[in-house]
Design a protein around this motif. Structure first.
Motif, PDB file in Angstrom:
ATOM      1  N   ALA A 202       6.910  74.952 -13.583  1.00 40.12           N
ATOM      2  CA  ALA A 202       7.387  73.630 -13.218  1.00 40.12           C
ATOM      3  C   ALA A 202       6.414  73.065 -12.053  1.00 40.12           C
ATOM      4  O   ALA A 202       6.201  71.940 -12.388  1.00 40.12           O
ATOM      5  N   VAL A 203       6.134  73.727 -11.277  1.00 40.94           N
ATOM      6  CA  VAL A 203       5.191  73.564 -10.126  1.00 40.94           C
ATOM      7  C   VAL A 203       4.272  74.162  -9.763  1.00 40.94           C
ATOM      8  O   VAL A 203       4.320  75.357  -9.968  1.00 40.94           O
ATOM      9  N   ALA A 204       3.162  73.691  -9.128  1.00 40.23           N
ATOM     10  CA  ALA A 204       2.049  74.441  -8.314  1.00 40.23           C
ATOM     11  C   ALA A 204       2.622  75.133  -7.111  1.00 40.23           C
ATOM     12  O   ALA A 204       3.337  74.527  -6.300  1.00 40.23           O
ATOM     13  N   TYR A 205       2.270  76.300  -6.897  1.00 43.10           N
ATOM     14  CA  TYR A 205       2.868  77.116  -5.573  1.00 43.10           C
ATOM     15  C   TYR A 205       2.197  76.184  -4.310  1.00 43.10           C
ATOM     16  O   TYR A 205       0.762  76.048  -4.364  1.00 43.10           O
ATOM     17  N   GLY A 206       3.124  76.023  -3.650  1.00 44.17           N
ATOM     18  CA  GLY A 206       2.811  75.390  -2.338  1.00 44.17           C
ATOM     19  C   GLY A 206       3.803  75.296  -1.259  1.00 44.17           C
ATOM     20  O   GLY A 206       4.790  76.249  -1.375  1.00 44.17           O
ATOM     21  N   PRO A 207       3.765  74.667  -0.133  1.00 44.27           N
ATOM     22  CA  PRO A 207       4.986  74.863   0.784  1.00 44.27           C
ATOM     23  C   PRO A 207       6.126  74.749   0.456  1.00 44.27           C
ATOM     24  O   PRO A 207       7.038  75.589   0.768  1.00 44.27           O
TER      25      PRO A 207
ATOM     26  N   VAL B 219      20.747  64.760   0.544  1.00 41.12           N
ATOM     27  CA  VAL B 219      20.413  64.661  -0.510  1.00 41.12           C
ATOM     28  C   VAL B 219      21.498  63.934  -1.339  1.00 41.12           C
ATOM     29  O   VAL B 219      22.801  64.295  -0.977  1.00 41.12           O
ATOM     30  N   ALA B 220      21.442  63.491  -2.440  1.00 45.25           N
ATOM     31  CA  ALA B 220      22.378  62.736  -3.195  1.00 45.25           C
ATOM     32  C   ALA B 220      23.471  63.767  -3.909  1.00 45.25           C
ATOM     33  O   ALA B 220      24.552  63.362  -4.191  1.00 45.25           O
ATOM     34  N   ALA B 221      22.742  64.979  -4.366  1.00 43.26           N
ATOM     35  CA  ALA B 221      23.933  65.661  -4.966  1.00 43.26           C
ATOM     36  C   ALA B 221      23.247  67.208  -4.795  1.00 43.26           C
ATOM     37  O   ALA B 221      22.174  67.322  -4.463  1.00 43.26           O
ATOM     38  N   ASP B 222      24.051  68.104  -5.336  1.00 45.21           N
ATOM     39  CA  ASP B 222      23.876  69.631  -5.099  1.00 45.21           C
ATOM     40  C   ASP B 222      22.623  69.717  -6.306  1.00 45.21           C
ATOM     41  O   ASP B 222      22.241  69.199  -7.307  1.00 45.21           O
ATOM     42  N   HIS B 223      21.714  70.680  -5.697  1.00 45.21           N
ATOM     43  CA  HIS B 223      20.437  71.094  -6.541  1.00 45.21           C
ATOM     44  C   HIS B 223      19.538  69.824  -6.783  1.00 45.21           C
ATOM     45  O   HIS B 223      18.819  69.599  -7.838  1.00 45.21           O
ATOM     46  N   SER B 224      19.529  69.052  -5.747  1.00 44.54           N
ATOM     47  CA  SER B 224      18.485  67.853  -5.755  1.00 44.54           C
ATOM     48  C   SER B 224      17.576  68.055  -4.531  1.00 44.54           C
ATOM     49  O   SER B 224      18.106  68.719  -3.622  1.00 44.54           O
ATOM     50  N   PHE B 225      16.480  67.440  -4.621  1.00 40.26           N
ATOM     51  CA  PHE B 225      15.543  67.473  -3.463  1.00 40.26           C
ATOM     52  C   PHE B 225      15.654  65.937  -2.648  1.00 40.26           C
ATOM     53  O   PHE B 225      15.994  64.972  -3.182  1.00 40.26           O
ATOM     54  N   CYS B 226      15.266  65.997  -1.432  1.00 36.60           N
ATOM     55  CA  CYS B 226      15.184  64.922  -0.323  1.00 36.60           C
ATOM     56  C   CYS B 226      13.696  64.359  -0.977  1.00 36.60           C
ATOM     57  O   CYS B 226      13.063  64.900  -1.713  1.00 36.60           O
ATOM     58  N   LEU B 227      13.734  63.045  -0.704  1.00 39.83           N
ATOM     59  CA  LEU B 227      12.624  62.321  -0.859  1.00 39.83           C
ATOM     60  C   LEU B 227      11.269  63.000  -0.535  1.00 39.83           C
ATOM     61  O   LEU B 227      10.039  63.035  -1.283  1.00 39.83           O
ATOM     62  N   VAL B 228      11.231  63.515   0.767  1.00 39.58           N
ATOM     63  CA  VAL B 228      10.024  64.138   1.183  1.00 39.58           C
ATOM     64  C   VAL B 228       9.700  65.246   0.688  1.00 39.58           C
ATOM     65  O   VAL B 228       8.447  65.458   0.323  1.00 39.58           O
ATOM     66  N   CYS B 229      10.610  66.075   0.170  1.00 39.79           N
ATOM     67  CA  CYS B 229      10.580  67.297  -0.444  1.00 39.79           C
ATOM     68  C   CYS B 229       9.947  67.204  -1.911  1.00 39.79           C
ATOM     69  O   CYS B 229       9.083  67.695  -2.442  1.00 39.79           O
ATOM     70  N   TRP B 230      10.674  66.291  -2.519  1.00 42.52           N
ATOM     71  CA  TRP B 230      10.228  65.980  -3.856  1.00 42.52           C
ATOM     72  C   TRP B 230       8.872  65.379  -3.944  1.00 42.52           C
ATOM     73  O   TRP B 230       8.130  65.773  -4.799  1.00 42.52           O
ATOM     74  N   GLN B 231       8.232  64.877  -3.063  1.00 46.34           N
ATOM     75  CA  GLN B 231       7.063  63.944  -2.964  1.00 46.34           C
ATOM     76  C   GLN B 231       5.911  65.141  -2.604  1.00 46.34           C
ATOM     77  O   GLN B 231       4.837  64.881  -3.209  1.00 46.34           O
ATOM     78  N   SER B 232       6.398  66.151  -1.926  1.00 52.28           N
ATOM     79  CA  SER B 232       5.545  67.073  -1.725  1.00 52.28           C
ATOM     80  C   SER B 232       5.269  68.342  -2.861  1.00 52.28           C
ATOM     81  O   SER B 232       4.435  68.906  -2.693  1.00 52.28           O
ATOM     82  N   LEU B 233       6.370  68.200  -3.666  1.00 56.23           N
ATOM     83  CA  LEU B 233       6.238  69.202  -5.030  1.00 56.23           C
ATOM     84  C   LEU B 233       5.006  68.528  -5.815  1.00 56.23           C
ATOM     85  O   LEU B 233       5.102  67.629  -6.022  1.00 56.23           O
ATOM     86  N   ASP B 234       4.337  69.615  -6.503  1.00 53.92           N
ATOM     87  CA  ASP B 234       2.942  69.243  -7.213  1.00 53.92           C
ATOM     88  C   ASP B 234       3.384  69.790  -8.688  1.00 53.92           C
ATOM     89  O   ASP B 234       3.371  70.670  -9.079  1.00 53.92           O
ATOM     90  N   PHE B 235       4.252  68.662  -9.347  1.00 51.42           N
ATOM     91  CA  PHE B 235       4.600  69.099 -10.674  1.00 51.42           C
ATOM     92  C   PHE B 235       3.401  69.174 -11.726  1.00 51.42           C
ATOM     93  O   PHE B 235       2.578  68.251 -11.574  1.00 51.42           O
ATOM     94  N   LEU B 236       3.762  70.382 -12.588  1.00 48.02           N
ATOM     95  CA  LEU B 236       2.343  70.522 -13.227  1.00 48.02           C
ATOM     96  C   LEU B 236       2.563  69.854 -14.667  1.00 48.02           C
ATOM     97  O   LEU B 236       3.598  69.798 -15.137  1.00 48.02           O
ATOM     98  N   GLY B 237       1.462  69.228 -15.117  1.00 47.55           N
ATOM     99  CA  GLY B 237       1.400  68.742 -16.327  1.00 47.55           C
ATOM    100  C   GLY B 237       0.206  68.143 -16.915  1.00 47.55           C
ATOM    101  O   GLY B 237       0.081  67.489 -18.073  1.00 47.55           O
TER     102      GLY B 237
END
Length: 218
Positions: free
Chosen positions: A57-62, A2-20
């Motif tokens: 922040a997000v929906a509960y998922g894997p 990942v680019a920096a601490d406390h950030s997500f890789c692209l695959v994990c970021w795209q897998s997160l379901d951000f609520l809104g």
């Protein structure tokens, strides 16, 4: 990588379901359509919760589950900062007088785990939002069994009477912090004692929210 601490890789970021999207104005349960900002789901209309609003922040998922487990059982306290940074997007506006209060652990579980994951998130959020951290405002006076596998009614009965408020908070706004909102039994129990102690507004802020239609209770 990942680019920096406390950030997500692209695959994990795209897998997160951000609520809104459209959601219940109180419990944040996603809805197909919300015609008004105060639209409420049937459950909140039938049995209004003791808190004013839930934000997640997000929906509960894997991926959300994996992160929560790393923090809670994997001895990875730094994950709390990762969660807090994502939760900041969903956080309500906080004045300096707003109390940031973690859902407490009983002392026996705190001794065995070594830390309270909600307290770690609350501490990180206080640095990001400017609210006042109140780590010891809520106390868990009863040691309750794990809620995993219990239905909503059983969960509510298990945590009934488990919490108490240390001190007076009359007229104060509270942001109650938890890692995962499942059925809401724990935060309901916390909100009830906070309301009785004089809190005028109680908002629940968590990392992930279980979506009723597709989740298995953790």
């Amino acid at each position: 990588m990942v680019a920096a601490d406390h950030s997500f890789c692209l695959v994990c970021w795209q897998s997160l379901d951000f609520l809104g999207g459209p959601a219940c104005a109180v419990c944040a349960e996603p809805l197909e359509l919300a015609l008004h900002p105060d639209t409420r789901c049937g459950a909140c209309l039938a049995d209004p919760p003791p808190f004013d609003r839930v934000r997640a922040a997000v929906a509960y998922g894997p991926i959300a589950r994996a992160l929560a487990l790393k923090l809670k059982h994997g001895a990875r306290p730094g994950v709390a900062i990762t969660m807090a940074r994502a939760m900041r997007r969903a956080a309500p506006a906080m004045a300096a007088e707003t109390l940031i209060v973690p859902v407490p652990l009983h002392r026996r579980r705190l001794w065995s785990r070594g830390y309270n994951q909600s307290a770690l998130i609350a501490r990180a959020l206080s640095k990001l939002t400017g609210g006042t951290l109140a780590l010891d405002l809520l106390e868990r006076r009863m040691s309750t069994p794990m809620l995993r596998g219990l239905n909503p009614g059983q969960r509510a009965r298990t945590v009934a009477g488990a919490f108490a408020v240390n001190g007076t908070i009359k007229g104060r706004s509270v942001v109650l912090i938890d890692d995962v909102y499942t059925t809401g039994a724990t935060v309901r129990a916390c909100a009830k004692v906070l309301r009785r102690a004089g809190a005028t507004r109680i908002e629940v802020l968590c990392w992930a929210r279980v979506v009723r239609d597709d989740a298995v209770l953790r």
